[in-house]
Design an enzyme around this catalytic site. Sequence first.
Site, PDB file in Angstrom:
ATOM      1  N   ILE A  14      -7.699  -0.645  11.344  1.00 54.52           N
ATOM      2  CA  ILE A  14      -8.743   0.299  11.408  1.00 54.52           C
ATOM      3  C   ILE A  14      -9.960  -0.273  10.675  1.00 54.52           C
ATOM      4  CG2 ILE A  14      -7.124   2.398  11.768  1.00 54.52           C
ATOM      5  CD1 ILE A  14      -7.420   3.098   8.885  1.00 54.52           C
TER       6      ILE A  14
ATOM      7  N   TYR B 188      -8.202   7.136  12.496  1.00 54.31           N
ATOM      8  CA  TYR B 188      -7.605   7.353  13.825  1.00 54.31           C
ATOM      9  C   TYR B 188      -8.285   8.557  14.546  1.00 54.31           C
ATOM     10  CZ  TYR B 188      -4.210   4.053  12.125  1.00 54.31           C
ATOM     11  OH  TYR B 188      -3.431   3.035  11.664  1.00 54.31           O
TER      12      TYR B 188
ATOM     13  N   PHE C 207       2.284   9.652   4.293  1.00 54.77           N
ATOM     14  CA  PHE C 207       2.443   9.169   5.666  1.00 54.77           C
ATOM     15  C   PHE C 207       2.791   7.800   5.872  1.00 54.77           C
ATOM     16  CE2 PHE C 207      -1.999   8.003   5.204  1.00 54.77           C
ATOM     17  CZ  PHE C 207      -2.101   6.726   5.800  1.00 54.77           C
ATOM     18  N   ASP C 208       2.798   7.186   4.768  1.00 55.81           N
ATOM     19  CA  ASP C 208       3.313   5.488   5.044  1.00 55.81           C
ATOM     20  C   ASP C 208       3.477   4.937   3.792  1.00 55.81           C
ATOM     21  OD1 ASP C 208       4.364   3.470   6.283  1.00 55.81           O
ATOM     22  OD2 ASP C 208       2.599   2.894   7.214  1.00 55.81           O
TER      23      ASP C 208
ATOM     24  N   PHE D  64      -5.709   4.960   0.662  1.00 59.09           N
ATOM     25  CA  PHE D  64      -4.969   3.916   0.425  1.00 59.09           C
ATOM     26  C   PHE D  64      -4.916   3.371  -0.797  1.00 59.09           C
ATOM     27  CE2 PHE D  64      -5.613   4.050   5.161  1.00 59.09           C
ATOM     28  CZ  PHE D  64      -4.338   3.665   5.618  1.00 59.09           C
TER      29      PHE D  64
ATOM     30  N   TYR E 255       0.880  -1.257  -0.146  1.00 52.13           N
ATOM     31  CA  TYR E 255       0.178   0.112   0.229  1.00 52.13           C
ATOM     32  C   TYR E 255       0.929   1.316   0.081  1.00 52.13           C
ATOM     33  CZ  TYR E 255       1.189   0.602   4.898  1.00 52.13           C
ATOM     34  OH  TYR E 255       2.087   0.616   5.953  1.00 52.13           O
TER      35      TYR E 255
END
Length: 565
Positions: free
Chosen positions: A194, A220, A174-175, A237, A164
Amino acid sequence: MFACCIFTVLLTAWSCVGSNPSPVGDVVVDKYFMPPVCTRAVKTGDHVRYHYNVTFLDGKTFDSSHQKGAAKVGLIGEGKLIAGVDKGLQGMCVNERRKVTVPPHLAYGSTGAGEVIPPDTTLVFDLHLLDLWNKADLVVTKTLATPKDCKRSVMRTDFVRYHYNGTLLDGSIFDSSYVKKQTHDTLVGEGWLIKGMDEGLLGMCVGEIRNIVVPPFKAYGEKGLGAEIPSQATLVFDVLLVDIYNPKDNITVEDQVVPESCTRRTVAGDYIRYHYNGTFLNGVTFDTSYQRNHTYNTYIGMGYVIAGMDHALLGVCVGERRRVIIPPHLAYGEQGAGQEIPGSAVLVFDIHVIDFHNPKDKVEVKIIHKPELCNETSAMNDLIRYHYNCSLLDGTLLFSSGDYDNVQEAVLGADKVIDGLDQGLRGMCMGEKRVVTVPPHLGHGERGATGVPGSAVLVFELELVSLEKGVPPGYMFVWLGESPADLFEALDMNKNQEVPQEEFGEFIKLQVAEGKGRMKPGMTPEQVIADMFNNQDRNGDGVITANELKLKVEEDKERERHEEL
């Protein structure tokens, strides 16, 4: 800052897009940057997250979210923001930038705000919209790429591996699993993820690429996550599903092709040779025996291979092809295997069975043709001549006597051929044809031989061309009946008490011609006679006397008595 934050555009010539400032209920909005794509605009009831700089008309800054290091979060149309900012945010797109000029009556009016904002002050808000969501929002998914074949899709309680890229709604990364060079591995629907990702993964196929947009309350929420994910952030994502299985899965066998000639199937304890291609569910190859040009050889049902393969190789036939899908708990589990096989990977093997045998197997003989007239058959010590083709069980021809000028020749029991072939050649009539199957422990064993793979079962097509009855090891001549009572007297034809080699040879040839004796096959009569004579002429004077002559049987008995003493 104040009770609220506002996106306002000054009546200036700053516009990057050439748009003219436009009034919005006494609020002046200058849309000086518009994103290329706007899929959604702010409306009453939406939650927004935005950065701002607030200045007076003279350009002096008195507040900034950038300086505070955190964007502002607000609710539109519910009186949570000052009226001018509320109006100025209406209709904004994510990544849009506006300057909003707010007159005093839509800001802090005639009272101002403490010592910071004087009464009747016009404020200028430079706004950048980062995020936008509504409590009524659902998880939004969009398939970007679909595999040609989808036999299974993600369900709750499945275990998945996926890559992802994770971004905020404004595109900030962010990731990324790609940066980590490792898939994210997790159960679905069990609270490991999540909520929005749990929902977004449902229905995906291996190889599918899906865009998943998760609102903050399914991500979150207010807490965010560390420095990477701010409070109330919508998450986006782009997911590539690599693998899927369920902890309750067993092995799956597909695309099975069984030869019609299958007469035997593998059982536990058999030794098997097979080729394979090993891939993951997404089709990426991690190993193949074909590149090594060597079969994989192993015992089955005894724990020498991973549990799923041990099970998959039971009940197969020589020549059979099958695809086997093995879940990780029957393969290499969470640990994986080296750098090639990651943890929790489903493995797919395309298998081709070359041969198998059992260590208890014996030589198998199948007679194809037997002459009606058969006076004698081949046995130990016989010299035989035969035609042959030698193949593997899958039909691959290895050797053939047709490749040579002369037929093959061997003395049975003399270790001139492999044990299994020696056995298979016994009991044959001249002209007989048979197929002999030799297991490797009676063939060339685990090491194989030049042109013969290790642990290979060999199939011989045989035809016996001729045979010469043999003599026991160590003998050059045997009597077929009773020998003369006085052998020396019979040998000494001229009765001079001496037997030279010529006289000795004439006597032996006469016995063979009359069917009373047999010389060792594979040698000329002259060679046999010379060896026999030299053995009896013990003093080497060229003649045999009565004292020198001893039968081989008598010599053997005398040697045995000597060894006992």
